[in-house]
Write an enzyme that holds these catalytic residues in place. Structure first.
Site, mmCIF file in Angstrom:
data_model
loop_
_atom_site.group_PDB
_atom_site.id
_atom_site.type_symbol
_atom_site.label_atom_id
_atom_site.label_comp_id
_atom_site.label_asym_id
_atom_site.label_seq_id
_atom_site.Cartn_x
_atom_site.Cartn_y
_atom_site.Cartn_z
ATOM 1 N N HIS A 131 -1.611 -0.026 -9.897
ATOM 2 C CA HIS A 131 -2.267 -0.847 -8.863
ATOM 3 C C HIS A 131 -3.036 -2.007 -9.496
ATOM 4 O O HIS A 131 -4.238 -2.157 -9.291
ATOM 5 C CB HIS A 131 -3.186 0.003 -7.968
ATOM 6 C CG HIS A 131 -3.503 -0.684 -6.663
ATOM 7 N ND1 HIS A 131 -3.856 -0.014 -5.513
ATOM 8 C CD2 HIS A 131 -3.516 -2.004 -6.324
ATOM 9 C CE1 HIS A 131 -4.076 -0.894 -4.537
ATOM 10 N NE2 HIS A 131 -3.884 -2.105 -5.011
ATOM 11 N N GLU A 144 -3.923 7.618 -5.426
ATOM 12 C CA GLU A 144 -4.190 6.824 -6.641
ATOM 13 C C GLU A 144 -5.471 7.311 -7.300
ATOM 14 O O GLU A 144 -6.429 7.598 -6.591
ATOM 15 C CB GLU A 144 -4.320 5.339 -6.262
ATOM 16 C CG GLU A 144 -3.010 4.784 -5.737
ATOM 17 C CD GLU A 144 -3.089 3.302 -5.340
ATOM 18 O OE1 GLU A 144 -4.102 2.662 -5.658
ATOM 19 O OE2 GLU A 144 -2.142 2.826 -4.718
ATOM 20 N N ARG A 198 0.848 -1.186 0.000
ATOM 21 C CA ARG A 198 0.000 0.000 0.000
ATOM 22 C C ARG A 198 0.886 1.239 0.000
ATOM 23 O O ARG A 198 1.913 1.274 0.677
ATOM 24 C CB ARG A 198 -0.884 0.038 1.260
ATOM 25 C CG ARG A 198 -2.108 -0.854 1.208
ATOM 26 C CD ARG A 198 -3.175 -0.327 0.244
ATOM 27 N NE ARG A 198 -4.357 -1.167 0.217
ATOM 28 C CZ ARG A 198 -4.561 -2.180 -0.635
ATOM 29 N NH1 ARG A 198 -3.656 -2.488 -1.527
ATOM 30 N NH2 ARG A 198 -5.686 -2.870 -0.588
HETATM 31 P P1 NAD Z 1 -1.629 -11.233 4.562
HETATM 32 O O1 NAD Z 1 -2.529 -10.794 5.649
HETATM 33 O O2 NAD Z 1 -1.615 -12.653 4.145
HETATM 34 O O3 NAD Z 1 -0.115 -10.826 4.919
HETATM 35 C C1 NAD Z 1 0.285 -9.634 5.561
HETATM 36 C C2 NAD Z 1 1.431 -9.986 6.495
HETATM 37 O O4 NAD Z 1 2.050 -8.784 6.990
HETATM 38 C C3 NAD Z 1 0.984 -10.785 7.717
HETATM 39 O O5 NAD Z 1 1.793 -11.915 7.861
HETATM 40 C C4 NAD Z 1 1.201 -9.814 8.876
HETATM 41 O O6 NAD Z 1 1.534 -10.457 10.079
HETATM 42 C C5 NAD Z 1 2.364 -9.003 8.350
HETATM 43 N N1 NAD Z 1 2.577 -7.731 9.059
HETATM 44 C C6 NAD Z 1 1.659 -6.904 9.607
HETATM 45 N N2 NAD Z 1 2.270 -5.848 10.176
HETATM 46 C C7 NAD Z 1 3.600 -5.998 9.979
HETATM 47 C C8 NAD Z 1 4.750 -5.246 10.320
HETATM 48 N N3 NAD Z 1 4.647 -4.111 11.022
HETATM 49 N N4 NAD Z 1 5.961 -5.705 9.939
HETATM 50 C C9 NAD Z 1 6.083 -6.853 9.254
HETATM 51 N N5 NAD Z 1 5.023 -7.628 8.910
HETATM 52 C C10 NAD Z 1 3.799 -7.191 9.254
HETATM 53 O O7 NAD Z 1 -2.004 -10.309 3.321
HETATM 54 P P2 NAD Z 1 -1.503 -10.459 1.812
HETATM 55 O O8 NAD Z 1 -2.558 -11.096 1.001
HETATM 56 O O9 NAD Z 1 -0.133 -11.004 1.815
HETATM 57 O O10 NAD Z 1 -1.470 -8.919 1.391
HETATM 58 C C11 NAD Z 1 -0.586 -7.990 2.026
HETATM 59 C C12 NAD Z 1 -0.970 -6.578 1.656
HETATM 60 O O11 NAD Z 1 -0.729 -6.369 0.262
HETATM 61 C C13 NAD Z 1 -2.467 -6.303 1.816
HETATM 62 O O12 NAD Z 1 -2.755 -5.841 3.128
HETATM 63 C C14 NAD Z 1 -2.744 -5.267 0.772
HETATM 64 O O13 NAD Z 1 -2.668 -3.975 1.342
HETATM 65 C C15 NAD Z 1 -1.651 -5.439 -0.248
HETATM 66 N N6 NAD Z 1 -2.153 -5.971 -1.540
HETATM 67 C C16 NAD Z 1 -1.830 -5.319 -2.689
HETATM 68 C C17 NAD Z 1 -2.269 -5.814 -3.912
HETATM 69 C C18 NAD Z 1 -1.922 -5.122 -5.193
HETATM 70 O O14 NAD Z 1 -2.702 -5.189 -6.132
HETATM 71 N N7 NAD Z 1 -0.768 -4.519 -5.292
HETATM 72 C C19 NAD Z 1 -3.067 -6.970 -3.969
HETATM 73 C C20 NAD Z 1 -3.374 -7.612 -2.781
HETATM 74 C C21 NAD Z 1 -2.905 -7.096 -1.586
#
Ligand code: NAD
Length: 308
Positions: free
Chosen positions: A274, A255, A226
């Protein structure tokens, strides 16, 4: 109360074709309807949506079709006793492949050659500039679905992968885990730093001027998480001054990225709109998750990906 209707809010159209999404629920034993903003809800309704709406709090359960549910007010859902679920768990392949694509391009200059192709220029980069990913170190910040998928793919390409996560529990393909408090140590030796953590108060602005300073001058930042995780002004400064070598960004503070942003013009930056999870089967992946949760809801099992 059990569910009688699954409402697909028209905002899903931001990411997926509405009609194909409706079709993906064929055979479900609750009514499926595409709804707009004039709809009202009761506890026998489930809603799947891209954007939040206040009236969703009248429904029985709400599903955010995104993994990042930061636009939804989780406190309000808790207070109303309405279940909120998100779409994490399905973006590993799509966003993982995008991150690998970025790294390959940044290492082998595909984006630069493409820029020069437009000028019909047979570009000859400095000898030292292109490199192989193999043997380079990647630091993945956040080892959930996406972070783990990036790590596995990077490992398969022969990279050395380290990671930042809140628990010390080991992750396959990741040779060393750092605590978030040691972020600057974690990134210090990495050629690539990939952000895959959610946007939370804790992660907001985690990539600031100090962290960019801690990175190698030949390092690249990848953000598929994000925009607000990165202090964009500091990043632009670091890119312009050569504090780091480049970046590949799918997400931004604002965005769509405003036309006035200097990020558009930097040769060492790849900007994508995105679309990290945008593939021709995204609607099917979401539908599969929602169908499973409908089943669980009806039999009183706990929902997958419940975030409030
Ligand atoms: P997920 O919940 O499986 O993984 C997120 C991980 O980050 C978890 O393991 C959590 O414990 C960890 N985390 C939280 N706070 C943290 C910190 N301070 N330091 C280190 N690790 C931390 O989610 P995901 O499916 O892997 O997605 C992750 C993020 O990617 C989503 O929250 C979303 O914002 C973003 N995303 C972007 C796109 C895109 O199109 N670019 C698509 C999907 C998701």
């Amino acid at each position: 109360a059990s569910l009688e209707r699954l409402c697909l809010h028209e905002s899903v159209g931001t990411k997926i074709p509405q009609a194909a999404f409706v079709d993906a629920f064929d055979g479900l034993d609750v009514r499926v309807e595409l709804v707009g903003d004039e709809e009202s809800y009761d506890p026998t309704d489930a809603v799947a949506s891209f954007e939040p709406r206040p009236e969703f709090l009248e429904a029985g359960w709400v599903h955010c079709i995104r993994a990042g549910y930061d636009a939804f007010d989780t406190d309000a859902y808790e207070a109303a006793g309405v279940a909120l679920t998100n779409s994490s768990g399905i973006h590993g392949e799509t966003v993982g492949e995008l991150a690998v694509g970025y790294m390959l391009s940044l290492a082998r200059l595909l984006h630069v050659y493409r820029d020069r192709q437009r000028e019909r220029e047979w570009h000859d980069p400095a000898y030292e500039r292109p490199f192989t990913l193999s043997g380079e170190r990647l630091c993945v910040v956040g080892l959930g679905t996406i972070g783990t998928a990036i790590a596995e793919r990077a490992d398969a390409l022969g990279m050395e992968v380290v990671g930042v996560r809140r628990s010390e529990e080991s992750v396959p393909s990741v040779s060393r885990i750092y605590d978030p408090s040691a972020l600057e140590d974690a990134v210090a030796d990495a050629r690539f730093v990939a952000l895959a953590a959610p946007h939370t108060p804790e992660t907001e602005g985690m990539v600031d001027a100090e962290m960019l300073d801690a990175m190698r001058t030949d390092a690249y930042l990848i953000n598929v998480a994000r925009g607000p995780l990165v202090d964009e002004e500091s990043l632009i400064e670091a890119l312009e001054e050569g504090t780091i070598a480049g970046a590949a960004l799918d997400v931004f503070e604002t965005e769509p990225l405003p036309p006035s942003s200097p990020l558009w013009d930097l040769e060492n930056v790849i900007v994508t709109p995105h679309r990290g999870s945008a593939t021709n089967r995204y609607h099917l992946d979401i539908a599969e998750l929602v169908r499973e949760n409908v089943r669980r809801y009806q039999v009183g099992e706990s929902l997958l990906n419940r975030v409030a």
